[in-house]
Structures are given as structure tokens and as C-alpha cells.
Scaffold this active site. Structure first.
Site, PDB file in Angstrom:
ATOM      1  N   THR A   1       2.507  14.634  22.373  1.00  0.00           N
ATOM      2  CA  THR A   1       1.480  15.535  21.526  1.00  0.00           C
ATOM      3  C   THR A   1       0.199  14.795  21.064  1.00  0.00           C
ATOM      4  O   THR A   1       0.405  13.771  21.504  1.00  0.00           O
ATOM      5  CB  THR A   1       2.368  15.648  19.895  1.00  0.00           C
ATOM      6  OG1 THR A   1       2.768  14.262  19.313  1.00  0.00           O
ATOM      7  CG2 THR A   1       3.605  16.506  20.728  1.00  0.00           C
TER       8      THR A   1
ATOM      9  N   ARG B   1      12.612  18.235  -9.501  1.00  0.00           N
ATOM     10  CA  ARG B   1      12.280  17.481  -8.450  1.00  0.00           C
ATOM     11  C   ARG B   1      10.772  16.771  -8.657  1.00  0.00           C
ATOM     12  O   ARG B   1      11.087  14.854  -7.922  1.00  0.00           O
ATOM     13  CB  ARG B   1      11.565  18.887  -8.029  1.00  0.00           C
ATOM     14  CG  ARG B   1      11.501  18.764  -6.581  1.00  0.00           C
ATOM     15  CD  ARG B   1      10.617  19.694  -5.247  1.00  0.00           C
ATOM     16  NE  ARG B   1      11.317  20.793  -5.413  1.00  0.00           N
ATOM     17  CZ  ARG B   1      12.177  20.719  -3.924  1.00  0.00           C
ATOM     18  NH1 ARG B   1      11.472  19.420  -3.170  1.00  0.00           N
ATOM     19  NH2 ARG B   1      13.622  22.046  -4.432  1.00  0.00           N
TER      20      ARG B   1
ATOM     21  N   ASP C   1       6.319  22.117   4.453  1.00  0.00           N
ATOM     22  CA  ASP C   1       6.033  21.454   3.554  1.00  0.00           C
ATOM     23  C   ASP C   1       5.199  20.621   3.150  1.00  0.00           C
ATOM     24  O   ASP C   1       5.052  19.675   4.203  1.00  0.00           O
ATOM     25  CB  ASP C   1       7.088  20.825   3.157  1.00  0.00           C
ATOM     26  CG  ASP C   1       8.457  21.881   2.263  1.00  0.00           C
ATOM     27  OD1 ASP C   1       7.672  23.193   1.882  1.00  0.00           O
ATOM     28  OD2 ASP C   1       9.198  21.375   1.710  1.00  0.00           O
TER      29      ASP C   1
ATOM     30  N   ASP D   1      17.332  14.690   5.849  1.00  0.00           N
ATOM     31  CA  ASP D   1      18.814  15.624   6.953  1.00  0.00           C
ATOM     32  C   ASP D   1      19.236  14.629   8.117  1.00  0.00           C
ATOM     33  O   ASP D   1      18.707  13.278   7.905  1.00  0.00           O
ATOM     34  CB  ASP D   1      17.402  16.204   8.101  1.00  0.00           C
ATOM     35  CG  ASP D   1      16.739  17.132   7.214  1.00  0.00           C
ATOM     36  OD1 ASP D   1      17.486  17.344   5.876  1.00  0.00           O
ATOM     37  OD2 ASP D   1      15.044  17.310   7.490  1.00  0.00           O
TER      38      ASP D   1
ATOM     39  N   ASP E   1       4.237  21.546  10.611  1.00  0.00           N
ATOM     40  CA  ASP E   1       5.230  21.361   9.589  1.00  0.00           C
ATOM     41  C   ASP E   1       4.750  22.163   8.727  1.00  0.00           C
ATOM     42  O   ASP E   1       3.890  23.310   8.610  1.00  0.00           O
ATOM     43  CB  ASP E   1       4.991  20.094   9.274  1.00  0.00           C
ATOM     44  CG  ASP E   1       6.204  19.990   7.911  1.00  0.00           C
ATOM     45  OD1 ASP E   1       6.920  20.312   7.746  1.00  0.00           O
ATOM     46  OD2 ASP E   1       4.855  19.146   7.014  1.00  0.00           O
TER      47      ASP E   1
ATOM     48  N   SER F   1      15.020  14.823  -0.740  1.00  0.00           N
ATOM     49  CA  SER F   1      16.655  15.227   0.108  1.00  0.00           C
ATOM     50  C   SER F   1      16.020  14.447   1.539  1.00  0.00           C
ATOM     51  O   SER F   1      14.996  14.014   1.465  1.00  0.00           O
ATOM     52  CB  SER F   1      16.330  16.038   0.302  1.00  0.00           C
ATOM     53  OG  SER F   1      15.919  17.119   1.259  1.00  0.00           O
TER      54      SER F   1
ATOM     55  N   PHE G   1       4.863  13.408  15.611  1.00  0.00           N
ATOM     56  CA  PHE G   1       3.806  13.000  15.369  1.00  0.00           C
ATOM     57  C   PHE G   1       4.257  11.521  16.671  1.00  0.00           C
ATOM     58  O   PHE G   1       2.110  11.654  17.056  1.00  0.00           O
ATOM     59  CB  PHE G   1       3.937  12.289  14.332  1.00  0.00           C
ATOM     60  CG  PHE G   1       2.974  11.411  14.387  1.00  0.00           C
ATOM     61  CD1 PHE G   1       1.532  12.270  13.781  1.00  0.00           C
ATOM     62  CD2 PHE G   1       2.814  10.094  13.857  1.00  0.00           C
ATOM     63  CE1 PHE G   1       0.642  11.474  13.532  1.00  0.00           C
ATOM     64  CE2 PHE G   1       1.443   9.165  13.850  1.00  0.00           C
ATOM     65  CZ  PHE G   1       0.269   9.980  13.343  1.00  0.00           C
TER      66      PHE G   1
END
Length: 250
Positions: free
Chosen positions: A230, A145, A18, A185, A16, A183, A225
Site C-alpha cells: 500500500t 466519550r 472513523d 479491538d 478507513d 475502545s 498503512f
């Protein structure tokens, strides 16, 4: 792309961006990039981020799509292998324009009626593979933020909005993923980070490791995850990522 094949190419580590390779919305440090390049001499390295490629390049550097063997932006809807573009999928094609308008119009109305301490701009970002929705607006400053994240955690602004959208759009089979600080998604079912796994052939890899910070249920790293293909690793910072990888692979 890194030129020589890694010592063990049958192990791949997917990262990933961020909170894993960078601080949220920050740029990768030279030390961290140097470490990734060293790691890529040991095992296969891949990047999988939710942002589009231009934003990924802002954080990881221009040409990142060609630096490591696998690069997935927008969860793999834009997929590169060995520097070559493999696939581009779009939410507009998938949902159709009438449904895109339904979602956008509903979100604008909801946010107009939402009372939070600060609002800025860019509340809906239409990416080719998802809607990114920010109650405060993506144009906020770093300080705003950070303040919003604390407010959101206390008042469940994003969680409540996600629940409202689930009730409003049951027919669209959408998935909602809260990531980052400000935010969340919205994308079709199955278009989370597990989408990128379709490009990793079982015959090519003995182990697929994933490193991410939002691995809790509802976080944007959760599905990959938890995926049976995985081996998932939860990290708390870029330094933690480096430490865990050093112990495992170096």
C-alpha cells in the site's frame, strides 16, 4: 453500485471510516458522500472499517456494501466485491468457545476492578471477527466519550489493559489495536486491516492507496498503512481526506 467503470480502475483508494470519512461515530455528510461518488468516477474506491456492517451502514448509509466496488467491514472478515458477498470469517470458529470464554471472563474481572471516573454499559462487544473492549462502555454519551478520551490519553487506561492482556494470553496469538476514542479491538494475528488485501489481486491494481487517521504504531490503521503493497496516507479529518484525494486523483 456506481454504474460506469472509473477512468483509471487500476488505482484503488481504500478508506478507513472513523476520523477519515466521518467524525468519530458520526454520519458521513452529503458533501463527503458526493465527493466519494465523484472520486469513484476517476479511480476504484473501497471502504475498510473495523466495525460490523450494521454500524458501518449507520455511518455511511444503508446499502454502502453495494455502493462502491469493494467494501470490507470488520477489517475484511466480511468482504463484498461489486455488491456480492465474498467471505465471512468468525473469531468464535477460529479460537473455539473455551478460549472465547477465557477472554470474556478475564476482561469482565479486569474492568470490575478498574477505577475510572465514569462507567456506563456494553464493555465488551462480541463481533464476528473481534472483541471490542471499552473501559467506559460503548453506551456513554458524546460528552462522556470526549472526556474519557482525554482521561485515557493522560492515564494510559487502554494501553495498560492491552499490556496486561498480552501477558495473560500469549498462547492465543492475539493482536491488539487501539482505535477511536473509547475502545480497543482484540483479534487473531493477521486479522487487522491488512486482511482485506487478500481480496485485491496484484494483477488488477498498479497502486493501492490507503487513507486513515490512526496510522501510528498501535493504531488500528498502522498495519495496512505500513504494508509493502500500500501507499499510506495519514489524515486528520474528513476535510483533510477530501483535500488530499483532490490533489492526488481529481
Amino acid at each position: 453500485m456506481t454504474s460506469s467503470a472509473p477512468t483509471n480502475s487500476r488505482i484503488i483508494a481504500l478508506f478507513d471510516v472513523d476520523g477519515t470519512l466521518t467524525i468519530p461515530r458520526g454520519e458521513i455528510t452529503p458533501d463527503m458522500m458526493s465527493f466519494l461518488k465523484s472520486l469513484s468516477e476517476k479511480i476504484t474506491v473501497g471502504i475498510v472499517g473495523g466495525s460490523d456492517l450494521p454500524k458501518q451502514e449507520e455511518q455511511l448509509g444503508e446499502g454502502i456494501a453495494k455502493l462502491f466496488p469493494y467494501n470490507f467491514s470488520q477489517n475484511g472478515l466480511v468482504a463484498y466485491k461489486n455488491g456480492e458477498l465474498m467471505e465471512v470469517q468468525t473469531i468464535a470458529k477460529f479460537l473455539g468457545e473455551d478460549n472465547v470464554k477465557r477472554v470474556v471472563n478475564w476482561v469482565m474481572k479486569y474492568l470490575a476492578e478498574l477505577d475510572i471516573p465514569v462507567k456506563r454499559g456494553t464493555f465488551i462487544e462480541f463481533r464476528s471477527g473481534m472483541f471490542n473492549i471499552s473501559p467506559i462502555g460503548r453506551n456513554c454519551s458524546r460528552e462522556e466519550r470526549n472526556d474519557y478520551e482525554k482521561f485515557d490519553l493522560e492515564h494510559n487506561i487502554r494501553k495498560n489493559m492491552v499490556e496486561a492482556m498480552k501477558k495473560e494470553f500469549p498462547d492465543l496469538n492475539l493482536t491488539f489495536s487501539i482505535g477511536g476514542q473509547i475502545s480497543f479491538d482484540v483479534f487473531p494475528e493477521g486479522w487487522d486491516k491488512t486482511y482485506c488485501l487478500k481480496f485485491l489481486d496484484d494483477a488488477d491494481f498498479d497502486e493501492i492507496h490507503f487513507f486513515g487517521d490512526k496510522t501510528f504504531e498501535g493504531g488500528n490503521d498502522y498495519e495496512i498503512f505500513m504494508h509493502p503493497r500500500t501507499i499510506g496516507h495519514t489524515v486528520t479529518s474528513p476535510d483533510d481526506t477530501r483535500e488530499q484525494c483532490t490533489k492526488l486523483f481529481m
